[in-house]
Design a protein around this motif. Structure first.
Motif, short mmCIF file in Angstrom:
data_model
loop_
_atom_site.label_atom_id
_atom_site.label_comp_id
_atom_site.label_asym_id
_atom_site.label_seq_id
_atom_site.Cartn_x
_atom_site.Cartn_y
_atom_site.Cartn_z
N ARG A 101 1.20 4.18 -2.97
CA ARG A 101 0.99 5.61 -2.74
C ARG A 101 2.22 6.42 -3.11
O ARG A 101 2.12 7.52 -3.66
CB ARG A 101 0.58 5.85 -1.29
CG ARG A 101 -0.85 5.39 -1.00
CD ARG A 101 -1.33 5.77 0.39
NE ARG A 101 -0.78 4.87 1.40
CZ ARG A 101 0.11 5.23 2.30
NH1 ARG A 101 0.58 6.47 2.31
NH2 ARG A 101 0.54 4.38 3.21
N GLU A 102 3.41 5.87 -2.82
CA GLU A 102 4.64 6.56 -3.18
C GLU A 102 4.81 6.67 -4.69
O GLU A 102 5.25 7.70 -5.22
CB GLU A 102 5.84 5.84 -2.57
CG GLU A 102 5.95 6.01 -1.06
CD GLU A 102 7.08 5.21 -0.47
OE1 GLU A 102 7.72 4.43 -1.21
OE2 GLU A 102 7.34 5.36 0.75
N ASP A 139 0.83 -1.20 0.00
CA ASP A 139 0.00 0.00 0.00
C ASP A 139 0.87 1.26 0.00
O ASP A 139 0.62 2.21 -0.74
CB ASP A 139 -0.90 -0.02 1.24
CG ASP A 139 -1.88 1.13 1.25
OD1 ASP A 139 -2.34 1.54 0.17
OD2 ASP A 139 -2.19 1.63 2.34
N GLN A 140 1.92 1.25 0.82
CA GLN A 140 2.84 2.38 0.88
C GLN A 140 3.56 2.57 -0.45
O GLN A 140 3.72 3.70 -0.94
CB GLN A 140 3.86 2.16 2.00
CG GLN A 140 4.89 3.28 2.14
CD GLN A 140 4.27 4.59 2.59
OE1 GLN A 140 3.20 4.60 3.20
NE2 GLN A 140 4.92 5.70 2.29
N GLN A 141 3.99 1.46 -1.04
CA GLN A 141 4.67 1.51 -2.34
C GLN A 141 3.75 2.11 -3.40
O GLN A 141 4.18 2.95 -4.21
CB GLN A 141 5.10 0.11 -2.75
CG GLN A 141 5.81 0.04 -4.09
CD GLN A 141 6.09 -1.40 -4.53
OE1 GLN A 141 5.69 -2.35 -3.86
NE2 GLN A 141 6.75 -1.54 -5.67
#
Length: 242
Positions: free
Chosen positions: A100-101, A96-98
């Motif tokens: 969004r980044e 999820d973080q990847q």
């Protein structure tokens, strides 16, 4: 939509697809009842969603293997997993973080590209004969002069206009609607507030508005962040003062 939500929907889609694989499918679906049609429609919808979701991630270089997703769903339905629940949660949080980044990275690159393109367009346009540049950076051309009264910022004005992007894409037009627009001059974008005050009633100007005098970094749909806007405006009347 957050990635974890998307993955939940993918799981629903894959559940439908994996369930279908457990039985030998007929040569053609038998759609003789509403429930049969509903079931088929659910499958088509799930398949289309899955395809579009994987394609969306692919565009931002996040490659999701559909076969591994299917295997994960099948194992989940069977009550087993080769990865612990704790690790699954952690892996999905990282994914999820990847996601969004990557989105932020692409948005920043697009923003920088748009800003550079806008700057180049303004420089080229400013060099054209008849173009006047104000202290704020607003550019305008007098297409049709007139001797009528000039409005002030607190006036309500009546205008006809056509708004386009620098590539000629039309995003708004009172002319196309066939009805002039009326609005308080101090309640529109700064480029309009400044520019229309330069006009006499009966005149027609072309305004080239830098993004900082328009919508800046905001995404307005067709009008992307850092967009330079071009308006042809005819000042028809001054309706009233505030």
């Amino acid at each position: 939509m957050r990635l974890t939500t998307k993955l939940s929907l993918v799981a629903v889609a894959m559940f439908t697809l994996s369930a279908c694989q457990k039985e030998q499918a007929p040569a053609a679906p038998v759609l003789d009842t509403d429930q049969a049609k509903q079931a088929y429609s659910l499958g088509v919808s799930a398949g289309r969603y899955l395809e579009s979701t994987i394609e969306e991630y692919s565009k931002i270089s996040v490659e999701l293997d559909s076969q591994l997703i299917l295997r994960g769903v099948q194992d989940g339905l069977a009550g087993k997993s080769d990865i612990s629940d704790e690790d699954i949660q952690q892996l999905l949080m990282v994914l999820d973080q990847q996601y969004r980044e990557k989105q932020e990275e692409l948005a920043q690159a697009e923003s920088a590209k748009a800003a550079a393109a806008g700057k180049a367009f303004l420089e080229q346009n400013a060099a054209k004969e008849g173009v006047i540049v104000t202290e704020s950076g607003l550019q305008y051309e007098v297409l049709q002069a007139a001797d009528g009264k000039k409005p002030v910022a607190t006036d309500v004005v009546k205008v006809h206009y056509v708004g386009t992007l620098t590539d000629g894409t039309e995003f708004d037009s009172s002319v196309a609607r066939g009805t002039p627009a009326e609005f308080p001059l101090n309640r529109v974008i700064p480029g309009w507030t400044e520019g229309v005050q330069l006009m006499n009633v009966g005149s027609k100007f072309r305004f080239t508005i830098p993004s900082e005098l328009a919508y800046g970094e905001r995404d307005m749909g067709t009008i992307r962040p850092h967009s330079v806007l071009v308006f042809e405006v005819e000042l028809l009347d001054i309706i009233s003062g505030e």
